[in-house]
Design a protein around this motif. Structure first.
Motif, PDB file in Angstrom:
ATOM      1  N   ALA A 230       7.116  35.680 -44.015  1.00  0.00           N
ATOM      2  CA  ALA A 230       7.254  34.812 -42.843  1.00  0.00           C
ATOM      3  C   ALA A 230       5.920  34.153 -42.508  1.00  0.00           C
ATOM      4  O   ALA A 230       5.872  32.976 -42.134  1.00  0.00           O
ATOM      5  CB  ALA A 230       7.756  35.616 -41.650  1.00  0.00           C
ATOM      6  N   LYS A 231       4.845  34.903 -42.657  1.00  0.00           N
ATOM      7  CA  LYS A 231       3.516  34.368 -42.377  1.00  0.00           C
ATOM      8  C   LYS A 231       3.177  33.247 -43.353  1.00  0.00           C
ATOM      9  O   LYS A 231       2.686  32.187 -42.959  1.00  0.00           O
ATOM     10  CB  LYS A 231       2.487  35.501 -42.462  1.00  0.00           C
ATOM     11  N   ARG A 232       3.470  33.463 -44.647  1.00  0.00           N
ATOM     12  CA  ARG A 232       3.226  32.424 -45.656  1.00  0.00           C
ATOM     13  C   ARG A 232       4.068  31.191 -45.366  1.00  0.00           C
ATOM     14  O   ARG A 232       3.587  30.060 -45.466  1.00  0.00           O
ATOM     15  CB  ARG A 232       3.525  32.966 -47.051  1.00  0.00           C
ATOM     16  N   GLN A 233       5.329  31.407 -44.998  1.00  0.00           N
ATOM     17  CA  GLN A 233       6.224  30.290 -44.703  1.00  0.00           C
ATOM     18  C   GLN A 233       5.721  29.482 -43.512  1.00  0.00           C
ATOM     19  O   GLN A 233       5.730  28.256 -43.540  1.00  0.00           O
ATOM     20  CB  GLN A 233       7.645  30.803 -44.435  1.00  0.00           C
ATOM     21  N   ALA A 234       5.267  30.158 -42.469  1.00  0.00           N
ATOM     22  CA  ALA A 234       4.772  29.466 -41.277  1.00  0.00           C
ATOM     23  C   ALA A 234       3.543  28.627 -41.616  1.00  0.00           C
ATOM     24  O   ALA A 234       3.421  27.473 -41.172  1.00  0.00           O
ATOM     25  CB  ALA A 234       4.441  30.472 -40.180  1.00  0.00           C
ATOM     26  N   ILE A 235       2.650  29.175 -42.423  1.00  0.00           N
ATOM     27  CA  ILE A 235       1.447  28.430 -42.805  1.00  0.00           C
ATOM     28  C   ILE A 235       1.829  27.240 -43.680  1.00  0.00           C
ATOM     29  O   ILE A 235       1.288  26.139 -43.514  1.00  0.00           O
ATOM     30  CB  ILE A 235       0.426  29.341 -43.513  1.00  0.00           C
ATOM     31  N   SER A 236       2.777  27.429 -44.585  1.00  0.00           N
ATOM     32  CA  SER A 236       3.238  26.332 -45.448  1.00  0.00           C
ATOM     33  C   SER A 236       3.815  25.190 -44.616  1.00  0.00           C
ATOM     34  O   SER A 236       3.577  24.009 -44.910  1.00  0.00           O
ATOM     35  CB  SER A 236       4.282  26.832 -46.443  1.00  0.00           C
ATOM     36  N   GLU A 237       4.574  25.546 -43.578  1.00  0.00           N
ATOM     37  CA  GLU A 237       5.139  24.518 -42.702  1.00  0.00           C
ATOM     38  C   GLU A 237       4.040  23.772 -41.961  1.00  0.00           C
ATOM     39  O   GLU A 237       4.111  22.548 -41.789  1.00  0.00           O
ATOM     40  CB  GLU A 237       6.117  25.153 -41.718  1.00  0.00           C
ATOM     41  N   GLN A 238       3.000  24.486 -41.532  1.00  0.00           N
ATOM     42  CA  GLN A 238       1.875  23.834 -40.860  1.00  0.00           C
ATOM     43  C   GLN A 238       1.127  22.924 -41.819  1.00  0.00           C
ATOM     44  O   GLN A 238       0.652  21.856 -41.420  1.00  0.00           O
ATOM     45  CB  GLN A 238       0.927  24.881 -40.270  1.00  0.00           C
ATOM     46  N   ILE A 239       1.030  23.327 -43.090  1.00  0.00           N
ATOM     47  CA  ILE A 239       0.378  22.485 -44.094  1.00  0.00           C
ATOM     48  C   ILE A 239       1.150  21.182 -44.254  1.00  0.00           C
ATOM     49  O   ILE A 239       0.555  20.093 -44.289  1.00  0.00           O
ATOM     50  CB  ILE A 239       0.259  23.222 -45.452  1.00  0.00           C
ATOM     51  N   GLU A 240       2.461  21.278 -44.350  1.00  0.00           N
ATOM     52  CA  GLU A 240       3.289  20.080 -44.479  1.00  0.00           C
ATOM     53  C   GLU A 240       3.143  19.166 -43.266  1.00  0.00           C
ATOM     54  O   GLU A 240       3.070  17.947 -43.399  1.00  0.00           O
ATOM     55  CB  GLU A 240       4.762  20.459 -44.686  1.00  0.00           C
TER      56      GLU A 240
ATOM     57  N   GLY B 103      -1.588  13.281 -41.789  1.00  0.00           N
ATOM     58  CA  GLY B 103      -2.807  12.772 -42.410  1.00  0.00           C
ATOM     59  C   GLY B 103      -4.061  13.521 -41.996  1.00  0.00           C
ATOM     60  O   GLY B 103      -5.159  12.977 -42.063  1.00  0.00           O
ATOM     61  N   ASN B 104      -3.917  14.763 -41.568  1.00  0.00           N
ATOM     62  CA  ASN B 104      -5.053  15.560 -41.117  1.00  0.00           C
ATOM     63  C   ASN B 104      -5.545  16.418 -42.283  1.00  0.00           C
ATOM     64  O   ASN B 104      -5.173  17.587 -42.419  1.00  0.00           O
ATOM     65  CB  ASN B 104      -4.648  16.410 -39.912  1.00  0.00           C
ATOM     66  N   SER B 105      -6.409  15.845 -43.110  1.00  0.00           N
ATOM     67  CA  SER B 105      -6.838  16.533 -44.334  1.00  0.00           C
ATOM     68  C   SER B 105      -7.731  17.736 -44.041  1.00  0.00           C
ATOM     69  O   SER B 105      -7.695  18.721 -44.786  1.00  0.00           O
ATOM     70  CB  SER B 105      -7.553  15.557 -45.262  1.00  0.00           C
ATOM     71  N   ASP B 106      -8.531  17.687 -42.984  1.00  0.00           N
ATOM     72  CA  ASP B 106      -9.374  18.840 -42.641  1.00  0.00           C
ATOM     73  C   ASP B 106      -8.516  20.041 -42.254  1.00  0.00           C
ATOM     74  O   ASP B 106      -8.763  21.161 -42.707  1.00  0.00           O
ATOM     75  CB  ASP B 106     -10.334  18.502 -41.495  1.00  0.00           C
ATOM     76  N   GLN B 107      -7.538  19.802 -41.417  1.00  0.00           N
ATOM     77  CA  GLN B 107      -6.637  20.880 -41.011  1.00  0.00           C
ATOM     78  C   GLN B 107      -5.855  21.389 -42.220  1.00  0.00           C
ATOM     79  O   GLN B 107      -5.679  22.594 -42.391  1.00  0.00           O
ATOM     80  CB  GLN B 107      -5.679  20.401 -39.925  1.00  0.00           C
ATOM     81  N   GLN B 108      -5.417  20.483 -43.056  1.00  0.00           N
ATOM     82  CA  GLN B 108      -4.667  20.860 -44.250  1.00  0.00           C
ATOM     83  C   GLN B 108      -5.507  21.760 -45.151  1.00  0.00           C
ATOM     84  O   GLN B 108      -5.020  22.780 -45.642  1.00  0.00           O
ATOM     85  CB  GLN B 108      -4.229  19.615 -45.011  1.00  0.00           C
ATOM     86  N   ALA B 109      -6.774  21.404 -45.346  1.00  0.00           N
ATOM     87  CA  ALA B 109      -7.655  22.212 -46.193  1.00  0.00           C
ATOM     88  C   ALA B 109      -7.840  23.608 -45.612  1.00  0.00           C
ATOM     89  O   ALA B 109      -7.808  24.606 -46.337  1.00  0.00           O
ATOM     90  CB  ALA B 109      -9.003  21.520 -46.352  1.00  0.00           C
TER      91      ALA B 109
END
Length: 131
Positions: free
Chosen positions: A34-44, A50-56
C-alpha cells in the motif's frame, strides 16, 4: 427481432460492467504494498503536474521503500507514531488542566482546540495501525 436486440443489449451491458465489478472485488492493498502504491500515485500526480523535483524525491522514496520496507518495520513505525500521539495528548491535557486552574477563557479554548487536534491525530495513528 426484438428479443434478439434485448439479448444483445444485455450481453453488451454485461461485458461493459465486467471490468467495473472486477475492480470492486480486488482487495485493497496493505502494508508495504500500500505504501509503494501510494508513492507511485504521487509520482504520477507530480509527473502530470510537471513537478520534476517532487517526482525525483518521490522516486527516491519509492526505491527506499522497495529496498527497506518490511511488514515488521512498518508495524513498528506505526506503533511508534501511536505512542508519540498518546504522549502529545497527555501533554495537551496537562496544558488544558493548567489553563483551567488559571481560569483564562481564551487560553482554555485555545488548549481545548489543541487537545482536540491531538486526539484526532491519535485516532488517525490508531487507524493506520490497523492497516
Amino acid at each position: 427481432m426484438n428479443l434478439l436486440s434485448r439479448l444483445a443489449l444485455i450481453t453488451v451491458c454485461g461485458l461493459l460492467a465486467s471490468p467495473l465489478m472486477a475492480a470492486e472485488e480486488q482487495p485493497s492493498l496493505t502494508g508495504c504494498a500500500a505504501k509503494r502504491q501510494a508513492i507511485s500515485e504521487q509520482i504520477e500526480q507530480a509527473r502530470a503536474n510537471g513537478n520534476s523535483d517532487q517526482q525525483a524525491g518521490l522516486e527516491k522514496a519509492l526505491s527506499e521503500v522497495t529496498a527497506n520496507c518490511t511488514e515488521a518495520s512498518l508495524k513498528k513505525e506505526r506503533e511508534n507514531k501511536v505512542l508519540e500521539a498518546k504522549h502529545e495528548v497527555r501533554e495537551r491535557q496537562s496544558d488544558l488542566d493548567k489553563a483551567m486552574k488559571k481560569g483564562d477563557p481564551e487560553k482554555i479554548n485555545k488548549r481545548k482546540d489543541k487537545l482536540a487536534e491531538s486526539r484526532k491525530e491519535l485516532q488517525e495513528a490508531l487507524d493506520e495501525l490497523d492497516k
